[in-house]
Design an enzyme around this catalytic site. Structure first.
Site, PDB file in Angstrom:
ATOM      1  N   THR A 189       0.841  -1.201   0.000  1.00  0.00           N
ATOM      2  CA  THR A 189       0.000   0.000   0.000  1.00  0.00           C
ATOM      3  C   THR A 189       0.871   1.244   0.000  1.00  0.00           C
ATOM      4  OG1 THR A 189      -1.939  -1.020   1.019  1.00  0.00           O
ATOM      5  CG2 THR A 189      -1.660   1.338   1.359  1.00  0.00           C
ATOM      6  N   GLN A 205       0.733  -9.433  -5.477  1.00  0.00           N
ATOM      7  CA  GLN A 205       0.278 -10.819  -5.589  1.00  0.00           C
ATOM      8  C   GLN A 205       1.139 -11.618  -6.574  1.00  0.00           C
ATOM      9  OE1 GLN A 205      -2.244 -12.083  -3.848  1.00  0.00           O
ATOM     10  NE2 GLN A 205      -3.315 -10.281  -3.085  1.00  0.00           N
ATOM     11  N   SER A 249       4.952  -6.763  -1.560  1.00  0.00           N
ATOM     12  CA  SER A 249       4.439  -6.921  -0.201  1.00  0.00           C
ATOM     13  C   SER A 249       5.084  -8.146   0.431  1.00  0.00           C
ATOM     14  CB  SER A 249       2.925  -7.098  -0.255  1.00  0.00           C
ATOM     15  OG  SER A 249       2.447  -7.520   0.992  1.00  0.00           O
ATOM     16  N   HIS A 300       3.989  -9.985   3.181  1.00  0.00           N
ATOM     17  CA  HIS A 300       3.156 -11.064   3.722  1.00  0.00           C
ATOM     18  C   HIS A 300       2.351 -11.813   2.668  1.00  0.00           C
ATOM     19  CE1 HIS A 300      -0.930  -9.081   3.905  1.00  0.00           C
ATOM     20  NE2 HIS A 300      -0.154  -8.073   3.563  1.00  0.00           N
ATOM     21  N   THR A 328      13.268   4.617  10.293  1.00  0.00           N
ATOM     22  CA  THR A 328      14.182   3.503  10.504  1.00  0.00           C
ATOM     23  C   THR A 328      13.686   2.263   9.775  1.00  0.00           C
ATOM     24  OG1 THR A 328      14.745   4.371  12.665  1.00  0.00           O
ATOM     25  CG2 THR A 328      15.244   2.051  12.282  1.00  0.00           C
ATOM     26  N   CYS A 360     -10.199  -6.193   1.871  1.00  0.00           N
ATOM     27  CA  CYS A 360     -10.438  -4.754   2.064  1.00  0.00           C
ATOM     28  C   CYS A 360     -11.880  -4.387   1.799  1.00  0.00           C
ATOM     29  CB  CYS A 360      -9.571  -3.927   1.135  1.00  0.00           C
ATOM     30  SG  CYS A 360      -8.148  -4.780   0.547  1.00  0.00           S
TER      31      CYS A 360
END
Lengths: 452, 174
Positions: free
Chosen positions: A123, A230, A250, A252, A290, A376
């Protein structure tokens, strides 16, 4: 619940700590085949469950690969330094780990390590790519292009820009979910700065013709961004061969940790963009803050494993998803696979079951963790905007279920999911007035329904 | 669609920011996921699923909703000579709450007089099932289905029956 979670936690620790180098065979499927919790009834959201449901929602998130946890652990306990600390060993070793991870992330998409910026997830990467490029070229270029089936965070970033004076084209897709290249070519204008097209769709799994889009964008001298959350680690991607200028990753979605992602930003020809976060100027000034080094290490390890095992993963997933698809369609009529049957990532099977409402089917499939679309949008009662963009009729769009198959999914799970799906679809059809009318030979489209 | 109306109302109430509708949806989603045990019970063991012959003069059929909205309910009643509902059944295409609402409706109308069932309110059904605001339209649909079934039975009766029944029917609906 607490008991169960604690038990599962211990299992993970034992597994991770008590294993040496070759832990793959013993651990394969450790998450998917969670030991059944005996005689313990879980009550959540008014629904009673015996043991954890099997997980077939790999587009929402994937379990951490145990090898990824192994890679991350030392950086949570012993080597906890700030990777930006320049004055001591803690900082140096953390920085070194981040740089190794950066190389691993670059490796899976054929990029150079210097072209990878760590972010909090896809995102953020999408926001940075779209708002960043648009912002940098705002004086000369006011136009962006995306598709109607792109992820909410891409569409929302575009809407944000629209409110600030930019012009956005939301390209329609064909019935199979793919972008029409002719339409895309026509939509590109002299003042277009960016084309953003999702690589693998999160809801229906179709794979866009990235190489063709990249070639077109390069010819027209427009930057090409792809949301590949994806896709990375699941289908082969080469940013140079495909002429991709920016790419979002991404953690995860590829068996890595949540809370970490990355963005690829091309250096030659250089893509200029405006940072969206002000601060200490980390990550070449493009993403201050960080870098969570243990998460970056996890993402790196996940990319590394995915790159090495892509062929095996693909074969495993294709075999299981065919088993699921054939298992269901051989026993039920009126089942439609949404999206192109060829250009797709097989870990995502989005099916519409005619005359059965999706939410009631999900409620029946309580022992299978699936969803009716993206996580979502599952809070809304609207049918999926992706399916609507494909031209799926509103009544069929209400009947879709997405099955997500991954590295740790087993044959036994797929067989059980098929059995339960067939059972519940039959039960709900017995209960469905639409199914009854169709059996009587009534054409539903001829009925004047009272719209509520 | 009522659900849309509900979410846009929520959106207006909370804030007028452009994304308010999305936030409202996210907020209502929390409620959407949890099912009351009565809903689960009726979903898992629906009462009176089935169909009567819709051409039978003693049967009233109510078909309400639309596939595009994600809910279609068919509720039928079988009425005896004295205007009492002796049996009822349903078929529903819709979410768990819609199935539960219609299941409850068939239970409640059985054994009651046709005039009496017209007093069943959607709020009673919603209360019994503890439906969240986003699911209230399910109970409204159930109320509509009962009314439509009674209306259908009356129309049939008026068509087939003598003057006496017609007078009764018009008196009842007045």
């Amino acid at each position: 619940m607490a008991l169960r979670a604690a038990g599962a936690g211990l299992r993970v620790w034992r597994a991770a700590l008590g294993s040496g180098g070759s832990l793959l065979p013993s651990l394969r499927g450790f998450t998917a085949q969670a030991e059944p919790v005996e005689e313990e009834v879980i009550e959540k959201k008014g629904i009673q469950l015996r043991g954890a449901p099997m997980y077939l929602d790999m587009q929402a998130t994937t379990p951490l690969d145990p090898r990824v946890i192994d890679a991350m652990l030392p950086f949570m306990t012993e080597q906890y330094g700030n990777p930006h600390s320049r004055t001591h060993l803690y900082g140096w070793e953390a920085e070194e780990a981040v740089e190794v991870a950066r190389g691993q992330v670059a490796g899976v998409i054929g990029a150079d390590a210097k072209e990878i910026i760590f972010t909090s997830g896809a995102t953020e990467s999408n926001n940075l790519a779209i708002k960043g490029v648009a912002g940098f070229f705002r004086d000369k270029k006011k136009h962006l292009i995306t598709t109607q089936t792109d992820h909410k965070c891409v569409l929302d970033s575009c809407r944000y820009l629209q409110q600030r004076g930019f012009d956005v084209t939301y390209l329609p897709v064909q019935k199979n979910g793919l972008v029409d290249l002719g339409q895309l070519a026509d939509a590109i204008r002299p003042d277009t700065s960016l084309v953003s097209v999702m690589a693998v769709n999160n809801e229906i799994g179709v794979v866009q013709p990235l190489a063709d889009i990249g070639k077109l964008c390069r010819e027209k001298k427009v930057f090409f961004h792809t949301d590949a959350a994806q896709a990375v680690g699941k289908i082969p991607i080469d940013v140079n061969a495909m002429n991709i200028d920016l790419l979002s990753i991404s953690g995860h979605k590829l068996y890595g940790p949540k809370g970490i992602g990355a963005i690829y930003i091309r250096r030659r020809p250089r893509v200029r963009l405006e940072a969206q976060m002000s601060g200490g100027g980390q990550e070449r000034g493009l993403r201050s803050g960080t870098v969570p080094h243990f998460l970056a290490v996890g993402l790196g390890a996940a990319c590394d494993i995915a790159a090495q095992e892509m062929q095996r993963d693909q074969a495993h997933i294709k075999r299981l998803s065919e088993r699921l698809y054939k298992g269901i369609t051989s026993q039920l009529q009126g089942v439609v696979l949404n999206g192109d049957p060829e250009a797709r990532y097989w870990g995502n099977i989005n099916l519409s079951f005619a005359y059965v409402e999706g939410e009631s089917l999900l409620m029946g499939l309580k022992d299978v963790a699936v969803s009716s679309g993206s996580a979502c949008t599952s809070a809304s009662l609207e049918p999926s905007y992706v399916l609507r963009a494909l031209g799926v009729e509103e009544d069929m769009a209400h009947t879709s279920i997405r099955f997500g198959i991954g590295r740790f999914t087993t044959e036994a799970e797929v067989d059980r999911a098929v059995e339960l799906t067939v059972q519940h679809v039959n039960k709900l059809r017995e209960m469905s007035p639409l199914w009854e009318m169709v059996q009587e030979g009534i054409d539903l489209s001829k009925i004047e329904w009272a719209q509520h | 669609m009522l659900a849309r109306a509900a979410s846009s109302l929520l959106a207006q109430a909370s804030t007028s920011a452009p994304l308010a509708q999305d936030f409202a949806r996210a907020a209502t989603g929390v409620l959407l996921r949890g099912y009351h045990k009565n809903v689960v019970d009726h979903y898992e063991k629906p009462r009176n699923v089935g169909s009567f012959d819709k051409n039978d003069p003693t049967v009233g059929t109510g078909l309400v909703g639309a596939p595009a909205c994600g809910d279609v309910m068919k509720l039928q009643i079988k009425v005896d000579e004295d205007g009492n509902i002796v049996d009822s059944c349903f078929k529903t295409f819709g979410c768990g709450s819609a199935i539960a609402s219609s299941s409850v409706a068939t239970e409640w109308v059985k054994g009651k007089a046709v005039d009496e069932v017209l007093t069943i309110k959607n709020s009673d059904i919603a209360k019994h099932l503890s439906l969240p605001p986003v699911k209230l339209h399910c109970s409204m649909l159930a109320e509509d289905a009962i009314k439509a079934a009674v209306k259908d039975w009356r129309e049939k009766k008026a068509k087939n029956g003598g003057q006496q029944q017609q007078q009764q029917a018009s008196a009842a609906s007045a």
